[in-house]
Write an enzyme that holds these catalytic residues in place. Structure first.
Site, PDB file in Angstrom:
ATOM      1  N   HIS A  48       0.823  -1.223   0.000  1.00 18.59           N
ATOM      2  CA  HIS A  48       0.000   0.000   0.000  1.00 18.59           C
ATOM      3  C   HIS A  48       0.849   1.263   0.000  1.00 18.59           C
ATOM      4  CE1 HIS A  48      -2.849   3.097   1.130  1.00 18.59           C
ATOM      5  NE2 HIS A  48      -2.249   3.245   2.302  1.00 18.59           N
ATOM      6  N   HIS A  72       4.407   6.537   5.464  1.00 20.01           N
ATOM      7  CA  HIS A  72       3.304   7.245   6.109  1.00 20.01           C
ATOM      8  C   HIS A  72       2.507   6.408   7.107  1.00 20.01           C
ATOM      9  CE1 HIS A  72       0.702   5.405   2.950  1.00 20.01           C
ATOM     10  NE2 HIS A  72      -0.266   5.567   3.833  1.00 20.01           N
ATOM     11  N   GLU A  76       1.840   4.708  12.689  1.00 18.07           N
ATOM     12  CA  GLU A  76       0.495   4.315  13.107  1.00 18.07           C
ATOM     13  C   GLU A  76       0.346   2.803  13.258  1.00 18.07           C
ATOM     14  OE1 GLU A  76      -4.060   4.447  11.327  1.00 18.07           O
ATOM     15  OE2 GLU A  76      -2.514   5.756  10.490  1.00 18.07           O
ATOM     16  N   ASP A  77       0.939   2.048  12.341  1.00 13.18           N
ATOM     17  CA  ASP A  77       0.644   0.617  12.264  1.00 13.18           C
ATOM     18  C   ASP A  77       1.802  -0.301  12.632  1.00 13.18           C
ATOM     19  OD1 ASP A  77      -1.985   1.065  11.430  1.00 13.18           O
ATOM     20  OD2 ASP A  77      -1.375   1.261   9.338  1.00 13.18           O
ATOM     21  N   ASP A 139      -3.009   8.609  -0.557  1.00 10.91           N
ATOM     22  CA  ASP A 139      -3.319   7.509   0.363  1.00 10.91           C
ATOM     23  C   ASP A 139      -4.794   7.143   0.282  1.00 10.91           C
ATOM     24  OD1 ASP A 139      -3.228   5.733   2.626  1.00 10.91           O
ATOM     25  OD2 ASP A 139      -3.878   7.394   3.894  1.00 10.91           O
ATOM     26  N   ASP A 260     -26.620  16.655 -22.330  1.00 16.31           N
ATOM     27  CA  ASP A 260     -25.190  16.967 -22.377  1.00 16.31           C
ATOM     28  C   ASP A 260     -24.369  15.912 -21.645  1.00 16.31           C
ATOM     29  OD1 ASP A 260     -26.219  17.612 -19.953  1.00 16.31           O
ATOM     30  OD2 ASP A 260     -25.217  19.555 -19.760  1.00 16.31           O
TER      31      ASP A 260
END
Length: 702
Positions: A48, A72, A76-77, A139, A260
């Site tokens: 990812h 990034h 966090e992970d 992201d 249109d």
């Protein structure tokens, strides 16, 4: 997934001076940190961030931004820390990574609070470096591309709704229409799957029957322009399903009624060719009235420039949309801010705030939010896409949300001007403040001496900045009113107990009541969070509270009302529509063949009988007036009695009562109440709102 050498080669292709070692170290660190983690699709998790970095290489961003994309999710992970990222990759990369990182470890009570705090932190980081936004958008785009792998429908819909409400508008705000359209389309498939599938099938059938026509029309337009000496490339494209669905909803039309669905894009060399091409197209085919927009002379807030028009083509008068722009405008329309990212000049992202002043406005409305729900609402309003273009008397252009009013305009110019707004002229004519502005209006704001926005403005303003400022003022005003009421209640309590409110008395009392200081005690008393018994026991343990003597209510409003600014002896009336009371900002207006009428400054009827306002003000001898309120009450025994008791406790008198609505659960009472001033009325409303039977209490007009 991009291999390590492929990613580095992509960056080096457009930036030969990029730090190859930084990219290699970031790649290896991310792979090791994420280890055996898997995504919902079953792919290794580190795929990812690598794909996010790949998306950003298409935008030709600098090496530090690419490194941030790779890293990034590490804080966090994984077990990686901010200090470790800073030590290994430098403070700039660490700051960018921290800006993108969610506040996943904070403990909040609800999902909305968690979402709001994540958004607040992200926007604050974005305000100091716009590259944080670019990484976050990439992201979110990749997450949306793989959203279908998530099994829980509820989670997919929540992510799709957040994308539609927050991230797609953010992409639009910096001109990244390619990102915006793809995110909207992917979110639309989750939020309205049936509609998305139906429109996609109809587009497939339309493509089969009109494919040849698209090439024919593109060739006809391109050939016409070349015959007139303009080198142009013309391409046809169909509108995306979400764009079609939104137009069908807005116009209440079926797919077959849309004329249109196809749009044609004309790309020329320079600006002068844009206008020449427009003239040639209009000279060859009839223009559809009201469908021409010039975003070159008046670009959008995000810098978007192009000419838009619609013409009737062929014997069947088929309506087609034509967009005319230069090559540079086309690149900026696709990639917005990223299209002219100057990594070679070493820009760090901060200068973007000068080009995008809406970032500061967005931060201002977010900081004014009182709770998570209001924060998210303000964010959505601040990124509202429909725009109206209006001018100051000096010719300065301002872009406002659709359905904006002069109040929105005043706050867009400056917060102080909004707070002190007392009236407005649109195109030289005095109009009510709730008037909706249209494109091309010239707006002049009449400024008063007092900064006091009317709480009623919140019901008609369209911009987040105006709404947030009004709510902030109302909150502060209400707190001041409650504080003053609590101070009176506390002093009265001390008088009945015959105790002095010294530190020796207050300190142990505050400790017993678990309050920080005297203002906190006053506020708790005003909000009925403490009973008289609790307070008296804390101030004088064992004492008996003597009930206050009832005072006869004086007919304050029956006394003479004094208005200064009028010729002595001239008669006047108080407007029966807005019912001004002392403390309201007022203006006079003479009706034809009638007496002078005194209105609140934003009364709808103020301009009904003329444009000449009389500068009037309340006289010092004015004792009061009658205000009208709407009180929504639970339909239960004793509700009306508790309402009346609260009004009496605040030394006011009910002179009129009417039942407006009644159903099984609630009823709405319209009350005319004699009040001394606006402050007195606010105290009465604050008291009513503390009554358990009362759902809401608000001042109303006729």
């Amino acid at each position: 997934m991009l291999r390590q050498y492929e990613l580095v080669e992509r960056v080096k292709a457009y930036d030969p001076d990029a730090d190859e070692d930084l990219l290699n170290r970031a790649y290896v660190f991310s792979v090791k940190a994420h280890g055996s983690q898997l995504r919902a699709s079953g792919d290794p998790y580190f795929s990812h961030p690598i794909q996010v970095a790949g998306i950003l290489t298409n935008l030709k961003l600098d090496d530090k931004t690419i490194a941030c994309a790779i890293l990034h999710d590490t804080i966090e992970d994984t077990v990686a820390t901010h200090a470790e990222i800073k030590r290994l990759f430098g403070p700039e990369v660490a700051r960018l990574v921290d800006g993108v990182t969610k506040l996943s470890k904070i403990e909040t009570q609800t999902e909305s609070e968690r979402q709001a705090e994540n958004l607040r932190k992200f926007l604050l980081a974005m305000s100091s470096d716009i590259r944080v936004l670019l990484v976050k958008l990439a992201d979110r785009l990749h997450n949306m591309r793989t959203l279908h792998h998530i099994k829980r429908e509820e989670k997919r819909r929540r992510i799709a709704r957040e994308t539609m409400d927050i991230y797609a508008p953010l992409a639009e705000r910096i001109g990244m229409y390619g990102f915006m359209e793809e995110m909207q389309e992917l979110a639309f498939r989750q939020l309205e799957p049936d509609a998305s599938e139906t429109i996609a099938q109809r587009l497939d059938r339309l493509r089969e029957t009109t494919g040849a026509n698209v090439h024919r029309i593109s060739g006809a337009v391109e050939g016409l322009l070349r015959s007139k000496g303009i080198a142009a490339s013309v391409t046809g494209r169909e509108k995306r399903p979400y764009s079609i669905w939104r137009k069908m909803q807005a116009r209440e039309m079926s797919f077959e009624q849309l004329s249109d669905v196809m749009a044609f894009r004309v790309i020329v060399d320079d600006v002068s060719d844009c206008y020449r091409a427009l003239g040639i197209v209009h000279g060859r085919w009839p223009m559809v009235p009201g469908r021409f927009k010039d975003f070159i002379s008046t670009p959008k807030n995000n810098g978007y420039r192009s000419l838009h028009t619609s013409v009737l083509l062929g014997s069947e008068a088929a309506r087609i949309e034509v967009q005319i722009r230069t090559h540079l405008m086309h690149e900026e329309a696709e990639y917005g801010l990223a299209a002219h990212w100057a990594y070679k000049q070493g820009k760090d992202g901060a200068p973007a705030r000068e080009a995008y002043p809406w970032i500061d406005d967005l931060l201002e409305v977010l900081q004014d939010a009182a709770n998570p729900e209001e924060l998210l609402e303000n964010a959505r309003l601040a990124m509202f896409q429909d725009q109206v273009f209006v001018f100051t008397p000096k010719g300065e252009l301002h872009q406002l949300p659709g359905d904006s009013t002069p109040v929105d305009f005043a706050y867009a110019v400056h917060s102080d001007l909004g707070d002190s707004c007392v009236g407005a002229k649109v195109n030289g004519r005095v109009v009510p403040l709730r008037t909706r502005l249209i494109n091309g209006d010239q707006v002049e704001i009449m400024k008063g001496k007092v900064k006091a926005p009317d709480p009623a403005w919140e019901s008609f303003v369209a911009s987040a900045k105006a709404r947030a400022a009004i709510r902030r003022h109302v909150r502060h005003k209400r707190r001041e009113e409650l504080q003053a009421m609590g101070s009176k209640l506390l002093d009265a309590m001390a008088g009945r107990l015959q105790v002095a409110l010294t530190d020796d008395i207050l300190s142990p009392a505050l400790g017993q009541l678990k309050l920080q200081d005297r203002p906190a005690l006053e506020l708790a008393m005003a909000e009925n969070r403490l009973t008289d018994e609790e307070v008296s026991d804390a101030l004088a343990p064992g004492a008996v509270v003597r009930a206050p003597r009832s005072r006869s209510t004086k007919a304050k409003a029956a006394a003479a009302i004094s208005i200064e600014g009028l010729t002595p002896g001239v008669g006047f009336l108080l407007c029966d529509h807005c019912r001004p009371v002392p403390g309201d900002r007022i203006a006079g207006n003479r009706a034809p063949d009638g007496p002078i009428c005194v209105h609140m400054i934003d009364c709808d009827l103020l301009v009904a009988t003329g444009t000449d306002w009389l500068d009037v003000r309340w006289g010092a001898e004015t004792a009061g007036a009658v205000a009208r309120m709407a009180v929504v009450v639970h339909n239960q025994p004793g509700a009306l009695a508790s309402l009346a008791a609260s009004i009496a406790a605040n030394n006011a008198n009910i002179v009129g009562l009417a039942l407006k609505h009644r159903d099984r659960e609630f009823h709405t009472d319209i009350l005319d109440i004699e009040v001394e001033s606006v402050a007195h009325l606010a105290t009465i409303m604050a008291g009513l709102r503390q009554v358990k039977a009362v759902v809401s209490a608000d001042r109303v007009r006729q």
